[in-house]
Design an enzyme around this catalytic site. Sequence first.
Site, mmCIF file in Angstrom:
data_model
loop_
_atom_site.group_PDB
_atom_site.id
_atom_site.type_symbol
_atom_site.label_atom_id
_atom_site.label_comp_id
_atom_site.label_asym_id
_atom_site.label_seq_id
_atom_site.Cartn_x
_atom_site.Cartn_y
_atom_site.Cartn_z
ATOM 1 N N SER A 34 22.485 -18.280 9.790
ATOM 2 C CA SER A 34 22.736 -17.284 11.057
ATOM 3 C C SER A 34 21.723 -17.758 11.409
ATOM 4 O O SER A 34 20.721 -17.745 11.670
ATOM 5 C CB SER A 34 21.937 -15.603 10.192
ATOM 6 O OG SER A 34 23.549 -15.484 9.440
ATOM 7 N N LYS A 93 27.985 -12.557 13.653
ATOM 8 C CA LYS A 93 27.040 -11.817 12.899
ATOM 9 C C LYS A 93 26.027 -11.228 13.447
ATOM 10 O O LYS A 93 24.936 -10.660 12.924
ATOM 11 C CB LYS A 93 26.257 -13.266 12.983
ATOM 12 C CG LYS A 93 25.559 -13.239 11.212
ATOM 13 C CD LYS A 93 25.243 -12.615 10.276
ATOM 14 C CE LYS A 93 24.554 -12.281 8.914
ATOM 15 N NZ LYS A 93 23.839 -13.207 8.311
ATOM 16 N N LYS A 137 13.686 -12.089 12.854
ATOM 17 C CA LYS A 137 15.148 -13.956 13.776
ATOM 18 C C LYS A 137 16.228 -13.132 14.363
ATOM 19 O O LYS A 137 16.357 -12.815 15.322
ATOM 20 C CB LYS A 137 14.663 -15.178 12.882
ATOM 21 C CG LYS A 137 15.668 -15.893 13.057
ATOM 22 C CD LYS A 137 16.914 -15.996 12.735
ATOM 23 C CE LYS A 137 17.065 -16.167 11.384
ATOM 24 N NZ LYS A 137 18.241 -16.592 10.744
#
Length: 298
Positions: A100, A175, A243
Amino acid sequence: MTATPRKIAFIGLGIMGGPMAANLVKAGHTVTGYNRSRPAVDKLTAAGGHAADSIAQAVRDAEVVITMVPADPQVKEVVLGEGGVLEHAAPGTLLIDMSSITPQTSLEVEAAARDKGIRTLDAPVSGGEAGAIEAVLSIMVGGETDDFAEAKPVFEALGTTIVHVGPHGAGQTVKAANQLMVAVHLQALAESVVFLENAGVDLGAALEVLGGGLAGSTVLARKRDAVLSRSFQPGFRIDLHHKDMGIVTDAARAVGAPLPVGSVVAQLVASARACGDGDLDHSALLRGVERLAGRDIH
């Protein structure tokens, strides 16, 4: 066994990558794994995979290379860096990055790979450790249609919802939206838990009925036991979700999309990390609400 077993190099055998690589072995593929820490590689070999001592050794003769590492710097290191995938993979190899990361890094990888004659897909996943173990991940894929079709049997060993969402970088964009929704759901669950407990309601019974109605979600189904037991062993760490919230915040700003709720949740995720909860599962956002409620947590 799959109809067409592939020779697959799998780079990154962590909480997600380890079980994913093992499921590829179960599906009949020849899987060679590389990881910085040797125990993860040994676990794959015990499951029937093969060990590599370097990326170069892992990708030698591989038809498909899968990378599953924590963030953009690691993707750049293992793919673009010295001794990385692009230095050693043969032209025609299909490189699938399932990490990701930002859409920009996916596009950077695609451009560099194209120059080497290597095809790429960005294919991040959702479902956490349980989804990886059970091979029921959702996989959102960006890239060329023909490459997606070629990779589909590989994806089918890893997940149950597999969707080609657009060109290179689109997988990472979807995502980012996924991580936004998951974080908001987790925060809503945390606030509901503290509200219910403060009101003296049987929490287990309450979550059971909520799970059966419109408030039900995969987040509630997957995280119910964790919040009931306050057991936050990481399936997906708060550090990583922090993140990801940075990724979606930056990406939304770039396209002019407002995140009035998401920006607040991003701050709450950052706060949890600052309070020392970064290594806990993201369901530990509950601890932040408990702090606000004046509870003594340990």
